[in-house]
Design a protein around this motif. Structure first.
Motif, mmCIF file in Angstrom:
data_model
loop_
_atom_site.group_PDB
_atom_site.id
_atom_site.type_symbol
_atom_site.label_atom_id
_atom_site.label_comp_id
_atom_site.label_asym_id
_atom_site.label_seq_id
_atom_site.Cartn_x
_atom_site.Cartn_y
_atom_site.Cartn_z
ATOM 1 N N THR A 189 0.784 -1.098 -0.196
ATOM 2 C CA THR A 189 -0.039 0.110 -0.055
ATOM 3 C C THR A 189 0.830 1.068 -0.142
ATOM 4 N N MET A 190 1.880 1.318 0.713
ATOM 5 C CA MET A 190 2.777 2.241 1.017
ATOM 6 C C MET A 190 3.492 2.452 -0.385
ATOM 7 N N VAL A 191 3.864 1.553 -1.220
ATOM 8 C CA VAL A 191 4.384 1.453 -2.629
ATOM 9 C C VAL A 191 3.437 2.380 -3.482
ATOM 10 N N VAL A 192 2.287 1.858 -3.467
ATOM 11 C CA VAL A 192 1.240 2.645 -4.176
ATOM 12 C C VAL A 192 1.052 4.039 -3.844
ATOM 13 N N LEU A 193 1.196 4.495 -2.698
ATOM 14 C CA LEU A 193 0.893 5.692 -2.154
ATOM 15 C C LEU A 193 2.133 6.536 -2.709
ATOM 16 N N ASN A 239 11.995 10.933 -5.984
ATOM 17 C CA ASN A 239 13.001 10.290 -5.050
ATOM 18 C C ASN A 239 12.859 10.666 -3.622
ATOM 19 N N ARG A 240 12.925 11.943 -3.499
ATOM 20 C CA ARG A 240 12.811 12.690 -2.040
ATOM 21 C C ARG A 240 11.571 12.135 -1.436
ATOM 22 N N VAL A 241 10.530 12.153 -2.026
ATOM 23 C CA VAL A 241 9.042 11.876 -1.357
ATOM 24 C C VAL A 241 9.186 10.104 -1.056
ATOM 25 N N MET A 242 9.778 9.545 -1.851
ATOM 26 C CA MET A 242 9.902 8.040 -1.801
ATOM 27 C C MET A 242 10.832 7.822 -0.488
ATOM 28 N N TYR A 243 12.076 8.695 -0.408
ATOM 29 C CA TYR A 243 13.000 8.625 0.722
ATOM 30 C C TYR A 243 12.147 8.894 1.956
ATOM 31 N N GLU A 244 11.372 9.880 2.015
ATOM 32 C CA GLU A 244 10.868 10.111 3.299
ATOM 33 C C GLU A 244 9.720 8.968 3.647
ATOM 34 N N PHE A 303 14.886 5.840 -6.148
ATOM 35 C CA PHE A 303 14.716 5.399 -4.744
ATOM 36 C C PHE A 303 13.340 4.722 -4.427
ATOM 37 N N LEU A 304 13.313 3.601 -4.052
ATOM 38 C CA LEU A 304 12.014 2.965 -3.984
ATOM 39 C C LEU A 304 11.923 2.708 -2.351
ATOM 40 N N PRO A 305 10.606 2.680 -1.854
ATOM 41 C CA PRO A 305 10.413 2.228 -0.583
ATOM 42 C C PRO A 305 10.728 0.750 -0.595
ATOM 43 N N ILE A 306 11.293 0.408 0.474
ATOM 44 C CA ILE A 306 11.631 -1.245 0.880
ATOM 45 C C ILE A 306 12.815 -1.539 0.229
ATOM 46 N N LEU A 307 12.807 -1.258 -1.202
ATOM 47 C CA LEU A 307 13.874 -1.623 -2.066
ATOM 48 C C LEU A 307 15.237 -0.591 -1.864
ATOM 49 N N GLY A 308 14.759 0.714 -1.315
ATOM 50 C CA GLY A 308 15.811 1.584 -1.027
ATOM 51 C C GLY A 308 16.457 2.121 -2.319
ATOM 52 N N PRO A 309 17.870 2.460 -2.308
ATOM 53 C CA PRO A 309 18.522 3.029 -3.574
ATOM 54 C C PRO A 309 18.527 2.345 -4.494
ATOM 55 N N GLY A 310 18.625 2.506 -5.759
ATOM 56 C CA GLY A 310 18.867 1.984 -6.976
ATOM 57 C C GLY A 310 18.701 2.712 -8.248
ATOM 58 N N ASN A 311 18.446 2.172 -9.195
ATOM 59 C CA ASN A 311 18.477 2.814 -10.634
ATOM 60 C C ASN A 311 17.646 1.775 -11.425
ATOM 61 N N PRO A 312 17.388 1.926 -12.683
ATOM 62 C CA PRO A 312 16.704 1.023 -13.636
ATOM 63 C C PRO A 312 17.383 -0.178 -13.849
ATOM 64 N N ARG A 313 18.710 -0.115 -13.928
ATOM 65 C CA ARG A 313 19.434 -1.268 -14.218
ATOM 66 C C ARG A 313 19.410 -2.442 -13.111
ATOM 67 N N ASP A 314 19.613 -1.869 -11.679
ATOM 68 C CA ASP A 314 19.744 -2.654 -10.552
ATOM 69 C C ASP A 314 18.537 -3.219 -10.174
ATOM 70 N N THR A 347 23.542 11.844 0.887
ATOM 71 C CA THR A 347 24.317 11.090 1.124
ATOM 72 C C THR A 347 24.264 9.655 0.941
ATOM 73 N N VAL A 348 23.101 9.046 1.126
ATOM 74 C CA VAL A 348 22.825 7.662 0.678
ATOM 75 C C VAL A 348 22.999 7.576 -0.752
ATOM 76 N N ARG A 349 22.494 8.467 -1.596
ATOM 77 C CA ARG A 349 22.682 8.492 -3.049
ATOM 78 C C ARG A 349 24.221 7.991 -3.414
ATOM 79 N N SER A 350 25.001 8.953 -2.722
ATOM 80 C CA SER A 350 26.272 9.009 -2.993
ATOM 81 C C SER A 350 26.962 7.750 -2.471
ATOM 82 N N LEU A 351 26.710 7.184 -1.135
ATOM 83 C CA LEU A 351 27.165 6.018 -0.628
ATOM 84 C C LEU A 351 26.848 4.781 -1.677
#
Lengths: 207, 268
Positions: free
Chosen positions: B16-20, B56-61, B165-176, B234-238
Motif C-alpha cells: 500500500t505504501m508503494v502505491v501511495l 525520489n525524495r518523497v519516496m525517501y521520506e 529510490f523506492l520504499p523497501i527496496l531502497g536506493p537503486g536505478n533502472p538497471r539494478d 549521502t545515501v545516494r552517493s554511498l
C-alpha cells in the motif's frame, strides 16, 4: 649578441637551473614512497587504537584524538575538496570560518564513533601510487562483524605524509561529504552562509 | 495471529505504501536543471544524474517513515532478543539460500572461479555446515562474494541510468532495480507451487532477510545519515560508490580457471 640569442640563453640557463634544483631534491622512488605511506598509516592506526582502548576520561581522549588528527590528516585540504566549486564562491572570511567549522565537525564525527572502535584490529596490506598520493589498503576487523576493506589515501604534497581520504568498502569519505554539502547548497540557493549555519547547528547538537 | 500472518500483513501494508509513494511520484514531478548560465551547476546536475529527485525524495521520506516505524524497531528488537551467535546462524542460512541466484549470475558474468566458489560453498555449507548455519567453506578457501543481475548487466555494458529510490527496496536505478526482479525470477525457491503455506514461507524469508539486512546495517547506515546535512544525498552517493566498487571488484576478478593446487600435466 642580439636580443634573441640572449633571451634564448637566459631561458636555457633558467631551465637548466630549475632542472638541477629538481634533480637535487630528495626524491623518493615509488616503492619507497609506498612503503613510507604504509608505515605512516600503520603508526597512525596504532596511535588511534591506543587512545580508543586506553584509559582516560572522554575529554582526555578527545584532546589526544585532536592531536592525532591534526598531525595525521590534511584537514584543510580535505575541507577545500569537500566544498568543491563553492570554495571559489566563498569570500576569504567565509573560507576561514568554513575550515574552522569543518575541522570541528570532523573531530566531533570521529569522537562520536570512538565507542564503535573498541576492540578493533587492523592489518596493513599493499600500498599503491594513486592520483598524486599513495593508497594504503587495510583490513579492519570489528568484533562480531565481517572484516571491512578500508583504504587510506596519503598525500605528501604538504611535505610530510598526511591522510587526505578514507575509502571504506569502496566509498570515499570525502566524495560522500562533498556530495552532501553540494546537495545541501543546491537545496539552499547555493548560499555558503546557510551551509555554515547548518554546520554550526551540527556542532550544537549533543552527541 | 501467527508470525507468518503478521509478516504477510506487513508486506501488504508495504505494498500500500508503494502505491501511495507512486502517487507521490506523479505529484512531485521532475527536477529542474540549473540554467545554461550556470555551467558548473549544470555539470553537477548531469553528474548527479537524478532527474527524478523531487519524487525520489518523497519516496525517501516514505521509506524513512517505514524504517523508523517498522523495520528499525524490528531490527533493534531482533538484535536485543537474539544473541549474536544465533543471528550469525540466521544470516548464514539466508545467505546460503541465495546461492542458486549467485551461481546463475556468476555463470552469466563468465566468472568460472566465482561460480566454482559459489557451488563449493553451497555444497559444503548445506551439508557439513548443517543447512548453511555454519560457513565451513570460507575456512576451506571458498570465500563468500555477492552477485546479482544488476551487476551482471553492468558487466554486459548496460549503464545504470538515473537514480531511483523506492520504499523497501531502497536506493537503486533502472538497471539494478530490474535486476532485482530478475534475481527473484531466477530463484528456485520462488518457483514452488505456491498455496498459502508456500507464500507464507516466501514472505517469512523476505521478512527475515529484510530484518537481517537492517540489523547488519544498524551502526553504519544510522551513523552516516545522522552525521549528514542532507541524508538523502549521502545515501545516494554511498549507494553509487559502493555499487561501482562491487562491479569493479567482479570485473577485476580474473583468476585463472585452473586453481593453483591443480597439478598441471607435464609438458613434453
Amino acid at each position: 649578441m642580439d636580443m634573441l640569442t640572449r633571451r634564448t640563453l637566459l631561458t636555457a640557463t633558467f631551465a637548466s637551473a630549475a632542472l638541477l634544483a629538481f634533480a637535487g631534491l630528495p626524491r623518493m622512488g615509488h616503492a619507497q614512497a609506498a612503503n613510507a605511506a604504509a608505515a605512516f598509516v600503520d603508526q597512525t592506526g596504532k596511535d588511534l587504537l591506543a587512545v580508543v582502548n586506553g584509559a582516560g576520561s572522554a575529554a582526555d581522549k578527545q584532546a589526544r584524538l585532536r592531536q592525532i588528527v591534526d598531525r595525521a590528516v590534511d584537514v584543510d585540504e580535505v575541507g577545500r575538496f569537500c566544498l568543491g566549486r563553492f570554495w571559489r564562491v566563498a569570500t576569504p572570511e567565509q573560507q576561514k570560518q568554513y575550515l574552522e567549522l569543518f575541522h570541528q565537525v570532523l573531530l566531533k564525527n570521529i569522537s562520536g564513533k570512538l565507542g564503535d572502535y573498541q576492540g578493533v584490529t587492523f592489518a596493513v596490506g599493499r600500498a599503491l601510487a594513486k592520483d598524486g598520493g599513495v593508497s594504503v589498503a587495510t583490513v579492519v576487523t570489528r568484533p562480531n562483524s565481517a572484516p571491512a576493506n578500508v583504504d587510506w589515501v596519503v598525500s605528501t604534497a604538504s611535505g610530510s605524509p598526511r591522510i587526505v581520504d578514507v575509502v571504506a568498502e569502496g566509498t570515499s569519505l570525502r566524495l560522500t561529504q562533498r556530495s552532501d554539502y553540494a546537495s545541501y547548497l543546491s537545496q539552499h540557493n547555493s548560499s555558503v552562509p546557510a551551509l555554515l549555519d547548518a554546520m554550526r547547528q551540527q556542532l550544537a547538537q549533543p552527541g | 495471529m501467527n508470525a507468518f500472518e503478521w509478516l504477510g500483513m506487513l508486506m501488504r501494508a508495504a505494498k500500500t505504501m508503494v502505491v501511495l509513494a507512486g502517487l507521490g511520484l506523479a505529484l512531485a514531478g521532475c527536477a529542474t536543471p540549473p540554467p545554461a548560465s550556470d555551467p558548473e551547476g549544470l555539470a553537477e546536475f548531469k553528474q548527479t544524474n537524478d532527474p527524478l529527485e523531487p519524487a525520489n525524495r518523497v519516496m525517501y521520506e516514505v521509506n524513512t517513515g517505514l524504517d523508523t516505524m517498522i523495520l528499525r524497531p524490528l531490527a533493534i528488537g531482533y538484535t536485543w532478543a537474539v544473541p549474536s551467535f544465533l543471528r550469525t546462524r540466521v544470516h548464514n542460512v539466508l545467505s546460503n539460500l541465495n546461492s542458486p541466484v549467485l551461481l546463475a549470475n556468476d555463470i552469466m558474468q563468465t566468472k568460472p572461479r566465482r561460480a566454482g566458489d559459489t557451488l563449493m560453498r553451497f555444497l559444503i555449507n548445506s551439508t557439513i555446515g548443517l543447512g548453511g548455519m555454519f560457513d565451513v567453506a570460507d575456512g576451506w578457501g571458498y570465500p563468500y562474494h555477492d552477485a546479482d543481475f544488476g551487476e551482471t548487466l553492468a558487466l554486459w555494458g548496460v549503464s545504470e541510468g538515473p537514480y531511483l529510490f523506492l520504499p523497501i527496496l531502497g536506493p537503486g536505478n533502472p538497471r539494478d532495480t530490474s535486476g532485482y526482479g530478475v534475481d527473484i525470477a531466477l530463484d528456485p525457491l520462488t518457483w514452488e507451487p505456491g498455496g498459502s503455506v508456500g507464500w507464507d514461507i516466501g514472505y517469512a524469508r523476505y521478512g527475515a532477510t529484510l530484518v537481517d539486512t537492517r540489523a547488519g546495517l544498524m551502526g553504519t547506515l544510522d551513523k552516516a545519515t545522522e552525521q549528514a546535512l542532507d541524508p538523502y544525498a549521502t545515501v545516494r552517493s554511498l549507494y553509487r560508490q559502493h555499487r561501482q566498487s562491487e562491479i569493479d571488484a567482479v570485473a577485476a576478478d580474473t583468476r585463472a580457471t585452473t586453481p593453483a593446487w591443480y597439478a598441471t600435466p607435464a609438458s613434453h
